[in-house]
Design a protein around this motif. Structure first.
Motif, PDB file in Angstrom:
ATOM      1  N   GLN A 108      -6.836   2.251  -2.356  1.00 21.44           N
ATOM      2  CA  GLN A 108      -6.759   2.297  -1.357  1.00 21.44           C
ATOM      3  C   GLN A 108      -6.811   1.922  -0.316  1.00 21.44           C
ATOM      4  OE1 GLN A 108     -11.868   2.762  -1.227  1.00 21.44           O
ATOM      5  NE2 GLN A 108     -11.659   1.004  -2.648  1.00 21.44           N
ATOM      6  N   HIS A 109      -7.244   2.740   1.374  1.00 23.76           N
ATOM      7  CA  HIS A 109      -6.770   1.875   2.059  1.00 23.76           C
ATOM      8  C   HIS A 109      -6.065   1.759   2.543  1.00 23.76           C
ATOM      9  CE1 HIS A 109     -10.860   1.951   3.255  1.00 23.76           C
ATOM     10  NE2 HIS A 109     -11.475   1.593   1.723  1.00 23.76           N
ATOM     11  N   ALA A 110      -4.587   2.133   1.793  1.00 19.97           N
ATOM     12  CA  ALA A 110      -2.538   1.362   2.040  1.00 19.97           C
ATOM     13  C   ALA A 110      -2.683   2.523   3.111  1.00 19.97           C
ATOM     14  CB  ALA A 110      -2.455   1.674   0.830  1.00 19.97           C
ATOM     15  N   LEU A 111      -3.048   3.152   3.949  1.00 21.76           N
ATOM     16  CA  LEU A 111      -2.165   5.000   4.311  1.00 21.76           C
ATOM     17  C   LEU A 111      -2.233   3.918   6.182  1.00 21.76           C
ATOM     18  CD1 LEU A 111      -3.691   8.140   4.198  1.00 21.76           C
ATOM     19  CD2 LEU A 111      -1.261   7.173   3.519  1.00 21.76           C
ATOM     20  N   PHE A 112      -1.701   4.169   6.954  1.00 28.93           N
ATOM     21  CA  PHE A 112      -1.372   3.066   8.024  1.00 28.93           C
ATOM     22  C   PHE A 112      -2.549   4.444   9.144  1.00 28.93           C
ATOM     23  CE2 PHE A 112       2.987   2.997   6.529  1.00 28.93           C
ATOM     24  CZ  PHE A 112       2.973   1.233   6.084  1.00 28.93           C
ATOM     25  N   PRO A 113      -3.646   3.700   9.260  1.00 31.63           N
ATOM     26  CA  PRO A 113      -4.794   4.129  10.243  1.00 31.63           C
ATOM     27  C   PRO A 113      -3.749   4.627  11.787  1.00 31.63           C
ATOM     28  CG  PRO A 113      -4.887   1.831  10.076  1.00 31.63           C
ATOM     29  CD  PRO A 113      -4.045   2.230   9.284  1.00 31.63           C
ATOM     30  N   TRP A 114      -3.193   3.957  11.917  1.00 32.64           N
ATOM     31  CA  TRP A 114      -2.489   4.617  13.289  1.00 32.64           C
ATOM     32  C   TRP A 114      -1.660   6.030  13.098  1.00 32.64           C
ATOM     33  CZ3 TRP A 114      -1.357   0.002  11.369  1.00 32.64           C
ATOM     34  CH2 TRP A 114       0.202   0.297  10.775  1.00 32.64           C
ATOM     35  N   PHE A 123       6.848   8.554   7.834  1.00 33.90           N
ATOM     36  CA  PHE A 123       7.177   6.933   7.376  1.00 33.90           C
ATOM     37  C   PHE A 123       8.385   6.838   6.595  1.00 33.90           C
ATOM     38  CE2 PHE A 123       6.894   2.578   7.456  1.00 33.90           C
ATOM     39  CZ  PHE A 123       7.328   1.941   8.483  1.00 33.90           C
ATOM     40  N   TYR A 155      -5.704  12.080  10.798  1.00 36.08           N
ATOM     41  CA  TYR A 155      -5.687  10.363  11.163  1.00 36.08           C
ATOM     42  C   TYR A 155      -6.729  10.145   9.681  1.00 36.08           C
ATOM     43  CZ  TYR A 155      -3.985   9.744  15.435  1.00 36.08           C
ATOM     44  OH  TYR A 155      -2.626  10.406  16.836  1.00 36.08           O
ATOM     45  N   ARG A 157      -8.827   8.737   8.687  1.00 35.49           N
ATOM     46  CA  ARG A 157     -10.265   8.263   8.560  1.00 35.49           C
ATOM     47  C   ARG A 157     -11.052   9.567   9.062  1.00 35.49           C
ATOM     48  NH1 ARG A 157     -13.451   7.999  14.264  1.00 35.49           N
ATOM     49  NH2 ARG A 157     -11.712   8.483  15.799  1.00 35.49           N
ATOM     50  N   ARG A 171       3.878  10.580   0.437  1.00 31.17           N
ATOM     51  CA  ARG A 171       4.424   9.427   1.244  1.00 31.17           C
ATOM     52  C   ARG A 171       4.607   8.684   0.407  1.00 31.17           C
ATOM     53  NH1 ARG A 171       1.136   4.036   4.352  1.00 31.17           N
ATOM     54  NH2 ARG A 171       1.352   3.310   2.226  1.00 31.17           N
TER      55      ARG A 171
ATOM     56  N   MET B 153      -2.856  -4.859   2.424  1.00 33.30           N
ATOM     57  CA  MET B 153      -2.823  -3.942   1.787  1.00 33.30           C
ATOM     58  C   MET B 153      -1.537  -3.190   2.648  1.00 33.30           C
ATOM     59  SD  MET B 153      -3.036  -2.497  -1.156  1.00 33.30           S
ATOM     60  CE  MET B 153      -5.127  -2.287  -2.110  1.00 33.30           C
ATOM     61  N   LEU B 154      -1.515  -3.351   3.679  1.00 34.60           N
ATOM     62  CA  LEU B 154      -0.398  -2.930   4.756  1.00 34.60           C
ATOM     63  C   LEU B 154       0.862  -3.159   4.939  1.00 34.60           C
ATOM     64  CD1 LEU B 154      -3.071  -2.011   7.282  1.00 34.60           C
ATOM     65  CD2 LEU B 154      -2.299  -0.175   6.236  1.00 34.60           C
ATOM     66  N   ALA B 157       2.427  -1.938   1.348  1.00 30.90           N
ATOM     67  CA  ALA B 157       2.649  -0.311   1.665  1.00 30.90           C
ATOM     68  C   ALA B 157       3.781  -0.079   2.465  1.00 30.90           C
ATOM     69  CB  ALA B 157       1.309  -0.370   2.213  1.00 30.90           C
ATOM     70  N   MET B 161       7.849   0.465   1.645  1.00 34.12           N
ATOM     71  CA  MET B 161       9.471   1.805   2.022  1.00 34.12           C
ATOM     72  C   MET B 161      10.588   0.315   2.729  1.00 34.12           C
ATOM     73  SD  MET B 161       6.239   4.346   4.037  1.00 34.12           S
ATOM     74  CE  MET B 161       4.849   2.774   3.188  1.00 34.12           C
ATOM     75  N   ARG B 171       6.211  -2.669  13.129  1.00 34.70           N
ATOM     76  CA  ARG B 171       5.838  -0.734  12.598  1.00 34.70           C
ATOM     77  C   ARG B 171       4.896  -1.289  11.722  1.00 34.70           C
ATOM     78  NH1 ARG B 171      10.762   2.356  10.506  1.00 34.70           N
ATOM     79  NH2 ARG B 171       9.009   3.634   9.500  1.00 34.70           N
ATOM     80  N   TRP B 254      -7.547   6.706  16.222  1.00 38.10           N
ATOM     81  CA  TRP B 254      -7.478   6.545  15.099  1.00 38.10           C
ATOM     82  C   TRP B 254      -8.263   5.419  14.220  1.00 38.10           C
ATOM     83  CZ3 TRP B 254      -5.382   1.277  14.168  1.00 38.10           C
ATOM     84  CH2 TRP B 254      -5.350   0.817  15.333  1.00 38.10           C
TER      85      TRP B 254
END
Lengths: 271, 257
Positions: A108-114, A123, A155, A157, A171, B153-154, B157, B161, B171, B254
């Motif tokens: 979880q929480h690995a999506l880019f929040p922006w 992406f 988004y 969130r 993704r 984690m980000l 990710a 990619m 980025r 966001w």
């Protein structure tokens, strides 16, 4: 004792080595060791001589108690972690890092929040150097595949955990990976969403024919999804036993074969 | 609906408080409780200011102050972001730079004024330097902290990619640290503004700070000084609010507020 025990479950013409299959191996894991430097000096062995072959389009689950190294093994296949020794190859190519045909879905929480759902999916297309319009088209198509076309401009969130994981899957697919590596992707979801997403994943897997390695701590989940279940034992992490799951899909949690295999895995896990 | 109603209610209460104090101030001067020569009432102050200052003078001083704080802040913030981001991203560089920043950071920017005058003289560069410092330290600290606390984690990710090195930094890491950067920029702006007036009090022939101190030196009206002070406060308030709105627009969508 590290690699015995699955003889009863294997096809009669299989070689006697655990983890070897008759179909041509697609992911080949050979003698992989992983050790971390321990705090009090010395080494902490996390994975001990892992041998495993995975066929193309096969769905394999890694299961075991915490500390059995299942996530570490997944990260090594993903190229995010390096093995201390041993070899890993996808196709014929040795894995030297991430982004070599491995798509990864994290817990979880690995999506880019922006970025919006659409932004997160596209992406993955950036690297391919596609023109903007085509990236958008293909991203929308993937969102449609995971049933989230309507949420393209949301988004992370603003999305539920289940929606976020759907976007994560889209993704990862945007990279058009040869293999899909999933690290407890549904572990943080509620029961109903989890079952729903399991069905979605099977549908996507069948539509796109990917090789999937799926880490879970749920026997039930592994049985619903996998062709084979690799049971890892902890301290140090090693393959304890490999189970074939012969039932045709869609599977039912109430069929006798399902429950018999569940009991067998459970007794092996708690032995 | 009830949220906005509550908020406008809160705003009304705040206004009532402010108006009450102004009213009390005005009446205490009018009734002779306070000597208007020392502390004139708001109406007297405004009257004195409009008598002694032309709109053109006021506008000129105001734009000089704004120009100074903008240029000093822009460069200080740019340097702060650059050093902070690089120190947070490149471990070795961070280990070299962060003790230095930590040593210099506690020094109030105003303490640099004597040195600034010796190094850069009494002209614009010395003011620019002080304002630059006011922006640099909050921004560099926030950027560094922001980069250090990017969710690994980000980054992983991003790596899956196919990103690494500078593309991963640009980025993934920098967008992930953006909320911290925004906070740092806002604090930096406030501090730049705070030291601007001090810099102008010491040596300048234009600007709001100059306007205040020149009035005192000339033995002019206390009213002008009071109007000058309040103007500086209002300017800071308005620009800070504008930055707040810009930040909410930028990362608020966001990141939540």
């Amino acid at each position: 004792m590290s690699c015995a025990g699955d003889i009863s479950m294997r096809e009669p013409d299989a070689t006697p080595q655990a983890g070897r299959r008759t179909r041509a191996p697609f992911i080949r894991i050979e003698a992989v060791h992983k050790a971390f430097a321990a705090r009090q000096g010395g080494e902490l062995m996390v994975l001990d001589s892992i041998d495993l072959d995975i066929a193309e389009n096969e769905f394999v689950s890694l299961i075991g108690r915490s500390g059995c190294g299942k996530t570490t093994l997944l990260n090594i296949i993903a190229g995010l972690d390096a093995a201390t020794s041993g070899r890993i190859a996808i196709g014929e190519r040795p894995v030297t890092g991430p982004g070599q045909g491995q798509g990864v879905v994290f817990q979880q929480h690995a999506l880019f929040p922006w970025l919006t759902a659409l932004g997160n999916v596209s992406f993955g297309f950036r690297k391919a150097g596609l023109p903007l319009e085509e990236r958008r088209e293909r991203s929308l198509e993937l969102l449609r595949l995971v049933g989230l076309e309507a949420a393209a401009n949301k988004y992370p969130r603003e999305m539920s955990g289940g929606m976020q994981q759907r976007v994560s899957i889209a993704r990862a697919l945007a990279l058009d990976p040869q293999i899909l590596l999933m690290d407890e992707p549904f572990g943080a979801l509620d029961e109903l969403t989890r079952i729903e997403l399991q069905q979605e994943l099977l549908r996507i897997w069948q539509a796109r024919r990917k090789t999937v390695v799926f880490v879970t701590h749920s026997i039930d989940e592994a049985l619903m999804l996998s062709d084979r279940i690799v049971l890892l034992a902890p301290n140090p992490g090693r393959i304890q036993r490999i189970f074939e799951v012969p039932m045709p899909r869609p599977r039912s949690r109430t069929e006798p074969a399902f429950n018999a295999l569940y009991d067998e895995i459970w007794s092996e896990l708690s032995s | 609906m009830s949220g906005t109603a509550l908020r406008s209610n809160d705003l009304a209460l705040g206004l009532i408080g402010t108006l009450a104090v102004i009213l009390l101030w005005e009446t205490s001067v009018r009734t002779g409780l306070i000597d208007p020569a020392v502390f004139p009432s708001p109406s007297l102050a405004i009257a004195a200011a409009s008598e002694r200052l032309t709109a053109r003078q006021l506008g000129e001083n105001l734009s000089w102050s704004l120009a100074r704080v903008f240029s000093g802040f822009a460069l200080g913030a740019l340097a702060g972001v650059l050093v902070g981001v690089l120190a947070g991203w490149y471990r070795r560089f961070g280990l070299v730079v962060s003790p230095l920043v930590e040593l210099l950071r506690p020094i109030p920017p105003l303490a640099w004024i004597p040195l600034a005058i010796i190094w850069f003289g009494l002209g614009e560069p010395s003011k620019f330097f002080i304002i630059f410092l006011g922006a640099f330290f909050p921004v560099v600290t926030a950027a560094y902290q922001g980069m250090r606390s990017v969710d690994p984690m980000l980054l992983r990710a991003g790596q899956t990619m196919g990103l690494s090195g500078v593309p991963l930094l640009l980025r993934v890491a920098i967008p992930a640290a953006a909320p911290d950067l925004a906070t740092g920029l806002r604090i930096g702006w406030g501090l730049s503004f705070g030291v601007l007036v001090a810099a102008e009090l010491i040596a300048a022939d234009r600007g709001l700070g100059y306007m205040i101190i020149a009035e005192r030196n000339a033995g002019g009206s206390v009213g002008v000084i009071i109007v000058g002070i309040l103007l500086i406060g209002a300017l800071n308030l308005l620009t800070d609010a504008a930055i707040g709105v810009a930040i909410r627009h930028w990362v608020g969508r966001w990141h939540g507020s």
